[in-house]
Scaffold this active site. Structure first.
Site, PDB file in Angstrom:
ATOM      1  N   ASN A 195       0.859  -1.176   0.000  1.00 25.05           N
ATOM      2  CA  ASN A 195       0.000   0.000   0.000  1.00 25.05           C
ATOM      3  C   ASN A 195       0.901   1.233   0.000  1.00 25.05           C
ATOM      4  OD1 ASN A 195       0.754   0.597   2.735  1.00 25.05           O
ATOM      5  ND2 ASN A 195      -0.840  -0.781   3.475  1.00 25.05           N
ATOM      6  N   LEU A 196       0.308   2.397  -0.080  1.00 26.85           N
ATOM      7  CA  LEU A 196       1.101   3.620  -0.245  1.00 26.85           C
ATOM      8  C   LEU A 196       2.041   3.851   0.930  1.00 26.85           C
ATOM      9  CD1 LEU A 196       1.714   6.098  -1.964  1.00 26.85           C
ATOM     10  CD2 LEU A 196      -0.165   7.290  -0.805  1.00 26.85           C
ATOM     11  N   SER A 197       1.565   3.644   2.148  1.00 27.66           N
ATOM     12  CA  SER A 197       2.429   3.880   3.308  1.00 27.66           C
ATOM     13  C   SER A 197       3.585   2.883   3.348  1.00 27.66           C
ATOM     14  CB  SER A 197       1.614   3.815   4.603  1.00 27.66           C
ATOM     15  OG  SER A 197       1.025   2.546   4.775  1.00 27.66           O
ATOM     16  N   GLU A 198       3.330   1.623   2.987  1.00 29.11           N
ATOM     17  CA  GLU A 198       4.401   0.628   2.927  1.00 29.11           C
ATOM     18  C   GLU A 198       5.411   0.988   1.845  1.00 29.11           C
ATOM     19  OE1 GLU A 198       1.885  -3.332   4.360  1.00 29.11           O
ATOM     20  OE2 GLU A 198       1.889  -2.725   2.252  1.00 29.11           O
ATOM     21  N   ASP A 264      -6.002  -8.306   1.144  1.00 30.50           N
ATOM     22  CA  ASP A 264      -6.101  -9.738   0.840  1.00 30.50           C
ATOM     23  C   ASP A 264      -6.901  -9.968  -0.436  1.00 30.50           C
ATOM     24  OD1 ASP A 264      -4.757 -10.187   3.203  1.00 30.50           O
ATOM     25  OD2 ASP A 264      -6.543 -10.718   4.344  1.00 30.50           O
TER      26      ASP A 264
END
EC number: 2.7.1.167
Length: 477
Positions: A195-198, A264
């Protein structure tokens, strides 16, 4: 982009990672505890659902693909519950059981559709030797179209490289749902889906779209990936591939109810689609639509192939609504090729009322697709009298086609649907009312080719004839 739904039932996907049990306690809340400023929940319902990597496998199975799940659990009641739910979903589960560590369990208390608290029961599996799990995975890769590594940082995937190299040596694509800021451990994977934060935890904060693309492509090159998919919540998702233009897809969700398990769903649809032969861009487009469906559901949920198929057709503005018999025959053949069960009902449907709506909702739940066939204007007049229909065919079809439960609407000129049943051959013939099977017109035809006949109750005190008579009496007054 014209999106094509693949034959999910022809694919097999192996999932390995951090399996969990999502446990839900539902109840009513009407007062604050005298012991502390917290609500008191009167628990009324308990529910266990597969979570983490197990939810990925559940999503894959819901699409019709064969799914295998491998991971580490404790030797406890939670592991038994998780294994039972995998078995009931038709998923092959092969868990490595640890004698002393507990199965990872996340308990959520919910009242009035709101999550009040989450309690986690877990210990890291990072110290558990991985060799046994590697052997289990190696034994399941034959015939697999994709391998998914579902990493929640709980220790089951202590060394992802062992699994990546094992699958790539067999030319099996590897998809990774990553965790943490060390993406080096996923080197050589086919696709990773942060995701964007990761993503920004690895490459730094991106101040523009161009910067995100530039840094993403650099990561693809450095890690020897085929692709990188950055999921960006309300901003959609962006697919980056070396030597290709970026593909950005806007978010599909009309209403976000619960984001639990959305990641998921994305990797599940990606893996099942790629395993079934879809091109990468097509697989990402399907995953984006599926994510829009699942965030509209409460809790850890999955998306079925019929749900995804309907959403694709709505997105492309085709495939549902009013059709000729010839057009409908083609649509039904396509639906059956994807393993969908067809429900059929018929009637005049002159003035749509609450009884009709409730009945059609019930009928829809008996299968994957609902066909409503209605009598032509001439046919209605022969059956109901010269003053009927009140609404002409076009209007009746338009109203029915607008109902969420109805997939297709067609019409017939005869007084009965028997010729139509012989052409369409639905799996289930449904009639509303207190009928025996032998009283349902066309039952011999349907049972003759192996179909099923069902009678469903109408809502009490709802009748088109009664409505028409009341209107006429009111006019006389």
């Amino acid at each position: 982009m014209q999106i094509q739904l693949p034959m999910f039932q022809n694919s097999r996907v192996v999932v390995v990672g951090d399996v969990m049990l999502d446990r839900y306690w539902y109840g009513a809340t009407s007062r604050i505890s005298p012991e502390a400023p917290v609500p008191v929940v009167k628990v009324e319902q308990l529910e266990d659902r597969p979570g983490g990597a197990a939810n990925v496998a559940l999503n894959i199975a819901a699409l019709g693909s064969a799914a295998v799940i491998l991971g580490v659990t404790g030797k406890d009641e939670a592991a038994q519950s998780l294994a039972a739910r995998m078995e009931s979903a038709g998923i092959l589960a092969d868990f490595q059981e640890h004698e002393t560590l507990p199965t990872i369990t996340k308990l959520r208390v919910i009242s009035r559709h709101q999550q009040l608290i989450r309690m986690d029961f877990e210990e890291s599996f990072a110290g558990v030797p991985q060799e046994q799990l590697e052997k289990k995975v190696a034994g399941q890769l034959a015939g697999a179209g994709a391998l998914v590594l579902s990493d929640y940082g709980k220790g089951a995937l202590r060394d992802p490289q062992a699994f990546i190299q094992l699958a790539r040596s067999k030319q099996i694509p590897v998809l990774v749902d990553p965790k943490g800021s060390d993406f080096e451990k996923y080197r050589g994977a086919t696709l990773i889906t942060p995701n964007l934060s990761e993503f920004e935890a690895v490459v730094g904060h991106c101040t523009s779209e161009a910067e995100l693309v530039q840094r993403g492509l650099k990561l693809v090159e450095e890690l020897e990936l085929e692709a990188l998919l950055v999921t960006r919540s309300e901003q959609g998702m962006t697919l980056l591939r070396a030597g290709r233009s970026e593909l950005h897809l806007p978010a599909q969700a009309k209403e976000v109810f619960d984001v639990t398990g959305a990641g998921d769903t994305v990797i599940s649809v990606l893996a099942a689609a790629l395993a079934a032969g879809s091109e990468m861009g097509q697989a990402v487009a399907l995953a984006n639509i599926a994510a829009g469906i699942v965030v509209g559901k409460l809790g850890t949920a999955s998306v079925s192939a019929p749900e995804l198929r309907r959403a694709v057709q709505q997105e492309q503005g085709a495939g549902r609504g009013a059709m000729t018999v010839e057009q409908l025959k083609v649509a039904l053949d396509d639906a059956r090729a994807h393993g969908e069960k067809i429900v059929f009902t018929n009637g005049c449907f002159d003035i749509i009322h609450a009884g009709h709506v409730g009945y059609l909702d019930q009928a829809r739940k008996l299968g994957d697709r609902l066909v409503v066939a209605i009598n032509s204007d001439a046919s209605v007049s022969r059956l109901k009298g010269p003053a009927r229909p009140i609404n002409p065919l076009e209007r009746r079809m338009a109203v029915l086609a607008g109902l969420e439960a109805v997939d297709w609407v067609t019409w017939y000129e005869d007084d009965t649907p028997e010729r139509l049943l012989e052409i369409l051959k639905p799996d289930i013939l449904v009639k509303g009312g207190d009928y025996s099977k032998e009283q349902v017109v066309g039952w011999e035809i349907v049972e003759g080719y192996g179909g099923e006949v069902r009678a469903l109750d109408f809502l009490d005190n709802c009748s088109t004839t009664a409505i028409v008579e009341k209107i006429r009496k009111d006019q006389v007054k």
